[in-house]
Write a protein that holds these residues in place. Structure first.
Motif, short mmCIF file in Angstrom:
data_model
loop_
_atom_site.label_atom_id
_atom_site.label_comp_id
_atom_site.label_asym_id
_atom_site.label_seq_id
_atom_site.Cartn_x
_atom_site.Cartn_y
_atom_site.Cartn_z
N GLU A 141 -69.64 8.80 17.74
CA GLU A 141 -68.37 9.49 16.60
C GLU A 141 -66.69 9.84 17.83
OE1 GLU A 141 -68.82 13.33 14.56
OE2 GLU A 141 -69.63 12.57 12.43
N TRP A 186 -54.27 11.02 15.56
CA TRP A 186 -55.44 10.28 15.73
C TRP A 186 -54.52 7.86 14.91
CZ3 TRP A 186 -60.43 8.63 15.79
CH2 TRP A 186 -60.87 10.41 16.05
N LYS A 223 -52.70 16.83 13.49
CA LYS A 223 -52.58 16.34 12.01
C LYS A 223 -52.44 14.40 12.78
CE LYS A 223 -49.02 16.93 9.43
NZ LYS A 223 -48.10 17.47 9.02
N LEU A 247 -62.60 13.40 14.23
CA LEU A 247 -62.22 12.82 13.28
C LEU A 247 -62.50 13.85 11.80
CD1 LEU A 247 -60.93 10.23 11.67
CD2 LEU A 247 -63.12 9.33 11.33
N HIS A 248 -63.27 14.39 11.47
CA HIS A 248 -63.92 15.59 10.96
C HIS A 248 -63.96 16.74 11.09
CE1 HIS A 248 -63.35 12.05 7.98
NE2 HIS A 248 -64.36 11.34 9.17
N GLY A 249 -63.20 18.37 10.57
CA GLY A 249 -64.12 19.05 11.41
C GLY A 249 -62.96 19.61 12.33
N ARG A 250 -63.41 20.77 12.48
CA ARG A 250 -62.22 21.63 13.90
C ARG A 250 -62.31 21.42 14.70
NH1 ARG A 250 -64.01 28.17 12.02
NH2 ARG A 250 -61.60 28.19 13.41
N THR A 251 -60.87 21.36 15.12
CA THR A 251 -60.29 21.37 17.07
C THR A 251 -61.10 22.31 17.60
OG1 THR A 251 -58.76 22.43 16.48
CG2 THR A 251 -58.22 20.42 16.38
N THR A 308 -63.33 10.87 18.77
CA THR A 308 -62.59 11.73 19.76
C THR A 308 -61.51 11.30 20.41
OG1 THR A 308 -63.94 12.85 21.63
CG2 THR A 308 -64.47 13.68 19.45
#
Length: 383
Positions: A19, A67, A64, A45-49, A21
């Motif tokens: 993936e 990307w 937000k 892309l998905h999940g927490r920072t 990041t």
């Protein structure tokens, strides 16, 4: 380097899953800001920072928008203002996104995509510094004129021989990388030639602070835990085998049983480290303190009443104005956790060359301003 381990682990996990990041790095600060240049956050892309680049006010917007801001695949710098006004103009790339927090600061954040099969020079350097416990320096281009011979995101590192297209610019940056290592301080520089301007963030990457605790008693346990929260490298040494056991200190990087009767080479372990002597054994304290006073730790503290330490110094036959005793700041509290907090607070202040007083009484700014140094280069053709 606080939070570095979590950041690198998250990057590894994303790479193993194939993936992409986004790495967000604070590269410049004007005025007041919660985090300083070099602070990093990973945006999946998905999940927490993972990690932070501010006190919590910028993270949501970055997560937000990062990307689509990097949709071209090229690194970009996002500018945020924490001034009191709210005259945001998101369509103007030269305008700062204003949060109206009243902090009166501007934060510049570099956003760059990390790809699983394309190693990041910045992440590679952070790994090397952590693994080899040796400092390094990294130069990152953060702004350029339209026709300049460098691009935002271009990098040179102190541990490689890579160059930029412009040989003269590369040479100038190499010289300033060397200065960065010598001065042990991050900085900003602006290079100008006939083709335009190139602004570069020079980052001094220090290895994790090292803590060496002589004494594996119960009060050493919270000190180890708190130091690891700061990502310090922690070693615990004791001459009592029933105390010096790894299972008592699962978070420590090393737990060493050192018999007092056998020679033990301390210098490689303690040089440049913060050292706490807290064995609660007069014999052990006298043994270790006698050797430590002849060494070069960055901080040396002795736990216990002042009179006890002065008796130790008399028995050893030495005195030292550099020895901190009683060790720790005057915070109050006598629980092991309170003592650990007091010790770690004083160590942190000394390592950062601060007095450890209340910030309300500090006359100077909390953070030293990052000055922009300008240097003119003669015109030179690109290579």
């Amino acid at each position: 380097m606080s939070g570095l381990n979590d950041l690198l682990q998250a990057i590894d996990s994303a790479a193993q899953a194939g993936e992409e990041t986004i790495l967000a790095t604070v590269v410049k600060v004007e005025g007041s800001a919660y985090r300083r240049p070099g602070a990093r956050m990973l945006i999946p892309l998905h999940g927490r920072t993972v990690g932070t680049v501010s006190g919590g006010c910028l993270e949501q917007d970055l997560a937000k928008k990062a990307w689509w801001l990097t949709d071209s695949g090229e690194p970009v710098v996002r500018r945020y203002s924490t001034g009191a006004t709210e005259d945001e103009d998101e369509d103007d790339e030269q305008s700062a996104l204003t949060f109206g927090l009243g902090c009166n600061g501007t934060v510049f954040v570099l956003l760059e995509r990390l790809r699983a099969k394309n190693p990041s020079p910045a992440i590679d350097l952070l790994r090397r510094v952590r693994e080899h416990q040796q400092p390094a320096a990294m130069a990152t281009v953060i702004a350029t004129s339209r026709n300049a011979s460098a691009r935002v995101g271009d990098r040179l590192r102190s541990d490689t021989d890579e160059t930029l297209r412009n040989a003269q610019l590369s040479s100038a940056i190499r010289n300033d990388l060397h200065k960065t290592l010598l001065q042990k301080k991050s900085s900003l520089r602006l290079y100008t030639d006939a083709r335009g301007e190139v602004e570069v963030f020079f980052e001094y990457v220090a290895p994790p602070a090292r803590l060496v605790i002589f004494g594996a008693g119960h009060d050493a346990q919270p000190l180890v835990r708190m130091a690891k929260l700061l990502n310090w490298h922690v070693s615990v040494i004791d001459s009592r085998s029933h105390f010096a056991r790894p299972e008592r200190f699962p978070q420590a990087d090393a737990v060493i049983f050192a018999n007092l009767e056998n020679p033990f080479e301390l210098n490689p372990v303690i040089d440049g480290a913060a050292v706490a002597v807290m064995t609660h054994s007069y014999r052990q304290d006298r043994h270790w303190l006698g050797q430590l006073l002849q060494a070069a730790p960055a901080y040396l503290g002795q736990l216990g009443p002042k009179e006890r330490t002065e008796r130790l110094l008399t028995d050893i036959g030495r005195s030292s104005s550099a020895l901190h005793y009683p060790m720790g700041l005057d915070l109050g509290g006598d629980a092991p956790e309170s003592v650990a907090l007091s010790i770690l607070a004083e160590m942190t202040a000394v390592l950062n060359q601060r007095q450890g007083g209340m910030l309300r009484h500090r006359v100077k700014p909390i953070h030293q301003a990052d000055l922009l140094v300008s240097e003119k280069l003669a015109a030179m053709a690109d290579l």
